[in-house]
Design a protein around this motif. Structure first.
Motif, PDB file in Angstrom:
ATOM      1  N   UNK A  13      41.713 -34.389 -60.621  1.00  0.00           N
ATOM      2  CA  UNK A  13      42.405 -35.189 -61.639  1.00  0.00           C
ATOM      3  C   UNK A  13      41.501 -36.304 -62.148  1.00  0.00           C
ATOM      4  N   UNK A  14      41.523 -36.496 -63.478  1.00  0.00           N
ATOM      5  CA  UNK A  14      40.655 -37.491 -64.111  1.00  0.00           C
ATOM      6  C   UNK A  14      41.424 -38.753 -64.501  1.00  0.00           C
ATOM      7  N   UNK A  15      40.856 -39.909 -64.132  1.00  0.00           N
ATOM      8  CA  UNK A  15      41.464 -41.182 -64.513  1.00  0.00           C
ATOM      9  C   UNK A  15      40.408 -42.056 -65.191  1.00  0.00           C
ATOM     10  N   UNK A  16      40.811 -42.731 -66.264  1.00  0.00           N
ATOM     11  CA  UNK A  16      39.914 -43.665 -66.952  1.00  0.00           C
ATOM     12  C   UNK A  16      40.305 -45.092 -66.609  1.00  0.00           C
ATOM     13  N   UNK A  17      39.314 -45.929 -66.363  1.00  0.00           N
ATOM     14  CA  UNK A  17      39.535 -47.338 -66.076  1.00  0.00           C
ATOM     15  C   UNK A  17      38.827 -48.147 -67.159  1.00  0.00           C
ATOM     16  N   UNK A  18      39.575 -49.013 -67.821  1.00  0.00           N
ATOM     17  CA  UNK A  18      39.009 -49.815 -68.908  1.00  0.00           C
ATOM     18  C   UNK A  18      38.665 -51.203 -68.375  1.00  0.00           C
ATOM     19  N   UNK A  19      37.388 -51.477 -68.284  1.00  0.00           N
ATOM     20  CA  UNK A  19      36.931 -52.771 -67.774  1.00  0.00           C
ATOM     21  C   UNK A  19      36.421 -52.650 -66.355  1.00  0.00           C
ATOM     22  N   UNK A  20      35.260 -53.270 -66.090  1.00  0.00           N
ATOM     23  CA  UNK A  20      34.686 -53.158 -64.748  1.00  0.00           C
ATOM     24  C   UNK A  20      34.679 -54.496 -64.027  1.00  0.00           C
ATOM     25  N   UNK A  21      35.677 -55.316 -64.299  1.00  0.00           N
ATOM     26  CA  UNK A  21      35.844 -56.561 -63.550  1.00  0.00           C
ATOM     27  C   UNK A  21      36.516 -56.261 -62.217  1.00  0.00           C
ATOM     28  N   UNK A  22      36.964 -57.305 -61.538  1.00  0.00           N
ATOM     29  CA  UNK A  22      37.548 -57.101 -60.207  1.00  0.00           C
ATOM     30  C   UNK A  22      38.742 -56.134 -60.197  1.00  0.00           C
ATOM     31  N   UNK A  23      39.599 -56.178 -61.213  1.00  0.00           N
ATOM     32  CA  UNK A  23      40.755 -55.268 -61.246  1.00  0.00           C
ATOM     33  C   UNK A  23      40.279 -53.826 -61.405  1.00  0.00           C
ATOM     34  N   UNK A  24      39.421 -53.599 -62.388  1.00  0.00           N
ATOM     35  CA  UNK A  24      38.941 -52.250 -62.681  1.00  0.00           C
ATOM     36  C   UNK A  24      38.142 -51.657 -61.533  1.00  0.00           C
ATOM     37  N   UNK A  25      37.240 -52.451 -60.966  1.00  0.00           N
ATOM     38  CA  UNK A  25      36.409 -51.934 -59.868  1.00  0.00           C
ATOM     39  C   UNK A  25      37.272 -51.577 -58.658  1.00  0.00           C
ATOM     40  N   UNK A  26      38.232 -52.432 -58.351  1.00  0.00           N
ATOM     41  CA  UNK A  26      39.092 -52.159 -57.204  1.00  0.00           C
ATOM     42  C   UNK A  26      39.919 -50.904 -57.437  1.00  0.00           C
ATOM     43  N   UNK A  27      40.504 -50.813 -58.623  1.00  0.00           N
ATOM     44  CA  UNK A  27      41.322 -49.647 -58.963  1.00  0.00           C
ATOM     45  C   UNK A  27      40.470 -48.374 -58.876  1.00  0.00           C
ATOM     46  N   UNK A  28      39.257 -48.448 -59.430  1.00  0.00           N
ATOM     47  CA  UNK A  28      38.364 -47.286 -59.419  1.00  0.00           C
ATOM     48  C   UNK A  28      38.010 -46.885 -57.988  1.00  0.00           C
ATOM     49  N   UNK A  29      37.720 -47.877 -57.165  1.00  0.00           N
ATOM     50  CA  UNK A  29      37.339 -47.605 -55.774  1.00  0.00           C
ATOM     51  C   UNK A  29      38.472 -46.944 -55.005  1.00  0.00           C
ATOM     52  N   UNK A  30      39.676 -47.488 -55.188  1.00  0.00           N
ATOM     53  CA  UNK A  30      40.842 -46.938 -54.477  1.00  0.00           C
ATOM     54  C   UNK A  30      41.090 -45.485 -54.893  1.00  0.00           C
ATOM     55  N   UNK A  31      41.002 -45.234 -56.201  1.00  0.00           N
ATOM     56  CA  UNK A  31      41.269 -43.884 -56.707  1.00  0.00           C
ATOM     57  C   UNK A  31      40.180 -42.905 -56.266  1.00  0.00           C
ATOM     58  N   UNK A  55      47.232 -52.080 -56.349  1.00  0.00           N
ATOM     59  CA  UNK A  55      48.611 -51.592 -56.539  1.00  0.00           C
ATOM     60  C   UNK A  55      48.664 -50.545 -57.637  1.00  0.00           C
ATOM     61  N   UNK A  56      47.917 -50.787 -58.712  1.00  0.00           N
ATOM     62  CA  UNK A  56      47.946 -49.839 -59.833  1.00  0.00           C
ATOM     63  C   UNK A  56      47.387 -48.489 -59.395  1.00  0.00           C
ATOM     64  N   UNK A  57      46.359 -48.508 -58.550  1.00  0.00           N
ATOM     65  CA  UNK A  57      45.780 -47.243 -58.079  1.00  0.00           C
ATOM     66  C   UNK A  57      46.849 -46.428 -57.348  1.00  0.00           C
ATOM     67  N   UNK A  58      47.649 -47.123 -56.562  1.00  0.00           N
ATOM     68  CA  UNK A  58      48.729 -46.459 -55.827  1.00  0.00           C
ATOM     69  C   UNK A  58      49.743 -45.880 -56.813  1.00  0.00           C
TER      70      UNK A  58
END
Lengths: 460, 285
Positions: A141-159, A448-451
């Protein structure tokens, strides 16, 4: 038996009069002995309040117990499973309001310095070439993350850890968002940000730079390209000005511009291609962490620096530690002072800032006593630069015009605490959803968003 | 991984002005007249904004034209066909609003002609009768003449020294056309700040709505730094997100002109330093 030492184990740092002339990290970090000593101060509470104070829910007593046993690799595993960016949060989290604010040891003495131990563990792992980059098998499954700040990096890492195929789109030429352009080198070395980003890449996260979402591709385009879900973590980047006369003069900067020139573009280096004015006397307007960062940068570039803040010291929104560091470094605080205009010379360069004295009146909507102008108290401070650090507001570029996406009154993406927005498949978190806040709250929101994204895709 | 961007075409238009077409298919697919890109030559480079001169979605190419005015544009000019730019971001800013307005004049000043070109082309395609007035210092540095001719109804080249075409500034030519009875419904002015300022003074006198393209100092191009702020109708606007096009009669030009000098000393030093590294040759011509 716990170490009952009342105070935190001190962390070595550069002398104030040395560090205020260089951009090297202020705090030097614990040694192994210091980290173990501090970790032993943890009482290992059965119901640890500290964990409840952590936006990413790190099992704090468990990792501290490992450190106390000198099993740093074990501590790193626990820590990094819960927190994708421990070397960063260990440095920039306002722990005094979070984990450490809840620590039982803080009632009679000082709380356990959880942040310093966290930082030690993350740095130790990096020095020993250990990175927690294990991921579940790819789930397709493919997910796009917009922005590589703390929110984006964390979300990307979790996913990525869950097995998702994650692409992060960053507008700048360097990943990290505010970690790269905003927070100065002396608080958060950029090599550490690069290291954490490299770890995400090792987990298979594809980071695409120079991609301004909303321009080169819209969020709708991303869905058309086969991304099943999009996380908006594009921050709240629009700087605010005071709308007072003289803000167009040469030498008036937004804190964003000043910090970006210095941190991202390295304008503090003599050989940098990007210029910055070398000022003699600088006024920084505002009292938050960004104001402290800008002031301390200006000091390092050789200026006499004044923080101008309209309330009193008690109301300064910056972390106590930042205020303390700034004072140690020789930043002058002009409190209960508010600018009314900026004056320029015949060449349109800033020559002075005119201020009025303030006094505190009744508490306002924010609960803070609102400042009231002392009539006839106008005075000039001669300066050759003014940096406006008044906060930022939503930058809607990445998501504006996305069909069905609801916004808050202030133009942020309307999202709940799980990151769920009005459009199925679109999630948001961090400053893009809340307005300007902290790195760790953004990280918590990304997690949380990654979840939520995982639940959404699985339920499809 | 960090993607770089190939320079597929490089042309020297005059000793001071060069054209490059860069492979950036996603940018080319979205770019519209009036928008700009930001590029960096190398890993430690400065971010500089350049307005898009042409976008070819089929070939995936974006063309920009630049003048060697500072260290970065000089370094950029060192790159040859087949070499790569470290960064290339876009398309940024709002596209020029193109509609059928009737009879329009598009003024380009020097390098601004490269930006006026796509605007004139789009206006012509939208059904306007377009007078494209391109101004240059002298005959030797006239650029893109054929391209401009094809993009408009009537091309008027002007030179400050009278060595080619109309003898004088673009504003002089515009006023001559107005005096001869041409009724312009709209004027677009693209070029140096002084030229745009005086074009606006002229059109204000004749009550002709005028759009200008602003290109102040900026870093990110996404509204984040606020360095490109300017005052339009008494309000602060960011050229990168609210512009680059603005109602020229409402722009505070004197303020922009002053702000544009912010880093002049730095630019002069950098240019001298760069010229030294090149053996001094780049300063001539």
């Amino acid at each position: 038996m716990a170490n009952m030492q009342m105070n935190k184990t001190p962390m070595p740092e550069q002398e104030p009069n040395v560090r205020n002339a260089n951009f090297k990290e202020v705090a030097l970090g614990y040694t192994l002995e210091q980290a173990v000593n501090e970790a032993k101060r943890c009482l290992q509470c059965k119901n640890p309040a500290c964990v409840g104070g952590c936006p990413v829910g790190i099992p704090i007593p468990q990792f501290l117990a490992k450190v106390a046993e000198e099993d740093i690799a074990g501590a790193y595993e626990i820590l990094s499973n819960a927190n994708a960016l421990p070397a960063i949060s260990g440095r920039v989290c306002p722990q005094e309001n979070q984990c450490e604010g809840k620590c039982i040891r803080g009632i009679k003495g000082e709380p356990v310095s959880i942040g310093r131990v966290e930082r030690f563990v993350a740095d130790w792992a990096a020095e020993h070439g250990i990175a927690n980059v294990a991921t579940a098998p790819k789930n397709g499954h493919k997910v796009a993350v917009v922005g590589s700040g703390p929110a984006g990096l964390t979300c990307a890492g979790e996913l990525a850890r869950m097995g998702y195929d994650v692409t992060v789109f960053e507008a700048f030429h360097t990943a990290g968002g505010v970690l790269s352009y905003g927070i100065p080198e002396f608080r958060l070395p950029k090599a550490i940000v690069a290291r954490e980003v490299a770890n995400l890449e090792k987990m298979g996260v594809d980071i695409q730079l120079n991609m301004v979402i909303g321009k080169i591709l819209t969020i709708t385009d991303l869905f058309d390209m086969g991304y099943e879900s999009v996380f908006i973590g594009s921050g709240a980047g629009l700087p605010m000005f005071m709308k007072i006369p003289g803000e167009a003069l040469i030498g008036v900067y937004s804190a964003n511009e000043y910090l970006t020139r210095i941190n991202l573009m390295k304008a503090y280096r003599e050989d940098a291609a990007t210029p910055i004015l070398r000022n003699k006397k600088v006024a920084v307007v505002g009292g938050g962490n960004v104001a402290m960062d800008a002031a301390r940068c200006a000091k390092r570039l050789g200026a006499e620096v004044h923080i101008i803040y309209r309330r009193s010291e008690a109301e300064l929104p910056a972390r106590k530690e930042e205020v303390h560091h700034a004072k140690e470094e020789g930043i002058i605080f002009d409190l209960l002072t508010n600018p009314v205009c900026i004056k320029g010379d015949e060449t349109n360069h800033v020559s002075a800032i005119t201020c009025v004295k303030m006094e505190l009146g009744e508490p306002d909507a924010s609960g803070r006593r609102s400042p009231v102008v002392v009539e006839g108290s106008d005075f000039d401070i001669e300066v050759d630069a003014v940096i406006m650090a008044l906060g930022t507001q939503a930058n809607q570029m990445s998501y504006n015009g996305t069909p069905g996406l609801e916004k808050t009154r202030k133009g942020c993406v309307a999202a709940d605490e799980k990151g769920i927005t009005s459009v199925p498949g679109i999630f948001a978190g961090g400053d893009a959803a809340t307005g300007a806040a902290t790195v760790i709250l953004a990280m918590g929101a990304g997690k949380s968003a990654a979840k939520s994204i995982d639940e959404y895709i699985k339920s499809k | 991984m960090h993607q770089t961007y190939e320079i597929v075409v490089k042309k020297t238009l005059t000793p001071e002005i060069s054209l490059i077409s860069v492979s950036a298919p996603l940018v080319a697919a979205k770019a519209k007249a009036g928008q700009f890109i930001i590029l960096r030559v190398d890993e430690d480079g400065e971010r500089i904004p350049l307005t898009i001169s042409n976008a070819d979605p089929e070939k995936g190419l974006v063309t920009v034209v630049f003048q060697k005015i500072g260290a970065t544009t000089m370094a950029l000019d060192q790159l040859q066909q087949g070499e790569r730019l470290h960064d290339f971001v876009g398309p940024l800013g709002q596209a020029t609003e193109v509609e059928n307005l009737g009879r329009v004049a598009v003024l380009g000043g020097g390098l601004g002609c490269a930006i006026a070109l796509p605007v004139a082309k789009a206006l012509t395609e939208a059904g306007n009768t377009v007078d494209l007035i391109g101004g240059f210092k002298t005959k030797d540095i006239v650029i893109l003449e054929d391209e401009m001719k094809n993009a408009c109804t009537d091309l008027h080249i002007c030179t400050d020294d009278g060595s080619y075409g109309f003898n004088g500034f673009v504003t002089g030519k515009l006023e001559e056309l107005i005096a001869s009875g041409v009724k312009f419904d709209h004027v677009f002015a693209i070029g140096p700040l002084m030229m745009m300022k005086f074009a606006c003074k002229l059109t204000e006198k004749y009550g002709i709505p005028t759009t200008v393209s602003m290109n102040p100092v900026m870093i990110d191009g996404t509204g984040m730094c606020g360095g490109c702020r300017l005052t339009v109708d008494g309000e602060v606007k960011f050229a990168c997100v609210d512009g680059p096009d603005f109602d020229g009669h409402k722009v505070d030009f004197d303020e922009v002109i002053a702000r544009n000098a912010t880093y002049r000393d730095f630019e002069t030093r950098a240019k001298e330093k760069h010229a030294c590294r090149l053996g001094g040759g780049a300063m001539n011509g």
